[in-house]
Design a protein around this motif. Structure first.
Motif, short mmCIF file in Angstrom:
data_model
loop_
_atom_site.label_atom_id
_atom_site.label_comp_id
_atom_site.label_asym_id
_atom_site.label_seq_id
_atom_site.Cartn_x
_atom_site.Cartn_y
_atom_site.Cartn_z
N ARG A 1 34.17 58.85 -25.43
CA ARG A 1 34.59 57.50 -25.49
C ARG A 1 33.40 57.16 -26.50
N ARG B 1 30.48 58.40 -30.50
CA ARG B 1 31.55 59.03 -29.77
C ARG B 1 30.37 59.76 -28.33
N ASP C 1 32.60 49.62 -20.35
CA ASP C 1 33.22 51.28 -19.88
C ASP C 1 34.62 50.86 -21.47
N TRP D 1 36.77 64.20 -21.63
CA TRP D 1 37.21 62.99 -22.30
C TRP D 1 36.12 63.01 -22.61
N VAL E 1 32.25 62.31 -21.41
CA VAL E 1 32.39 61.30 -19.93
C VAL E 1 32.50 62.63 -19.26
N TYR F 1 38.93 55.92 -25.52
CA TYR F 1 38.60 57.36 -24.82
C TYR F 1 39.45 58.49 -25.46
#
Length: 124
Positions: A38, A45, A91, A36, A48, A95
């Motif tokens: 984000r 980018r 956050d 993953w 994660v 994603y």
């Protein structure tokens, strides 16, 4: 070829939770590493969390998400999840789910299959 489809994004208040899903299809060997990533607004980018699907070994890229985010998988459903708890405004990001073959799943480089992305927005 590998196809990845994400779902589960949305808007939530700070402190809330979301679970992202990534359903994969195609060559199994080409996706033994799943990750993953984000991309926050106006930023690059970043990785994660990652999982080596063969053994379920997990890695987390950033101490900021450790203890709050959990990557997991359901092999029967060819799906990888990202459970996000105690969400913070920082956050907020698009994603992405990604996949690659080989080892070194914790390395951001080499991920060559990508989903379309799903928006997560956390308000204060």
């Amino acid at each position: 070829q590998v196809q990845l489809v994400e779902s589960g994004g949305g808007s939530v208040q700070a402190g809330g939770s979301l679970r992202l899903s990534c359903t994969a299809s195609g060559n199994t060997y080409s996706r033994n590493c799943m990750g993953w990533f984000r991309q926050p607004p106006g930023k690059e980018r970043e990785g994660v969390a990652y999982i080596y699907t063969g053994a379920g070994i997990t890695y987390y890229a950033d101490s900021a998400v450790k203890g709050r985010f959990t990557i997991s998988q359901n092999n029967a459903k060819n799906t990888v999840y990202l459970q996000m708890n105690s969400l913070k405004p920082e956050d907020t990001a698009v994603y992405y789910c990604a996949a690659k073959a080989g080892y070194g799943c914790y390395s951001e480089s080499g991920y060559n299959y990508w989903g379309q992305g799903t928006q997560v927005t956390v308000s204060s």
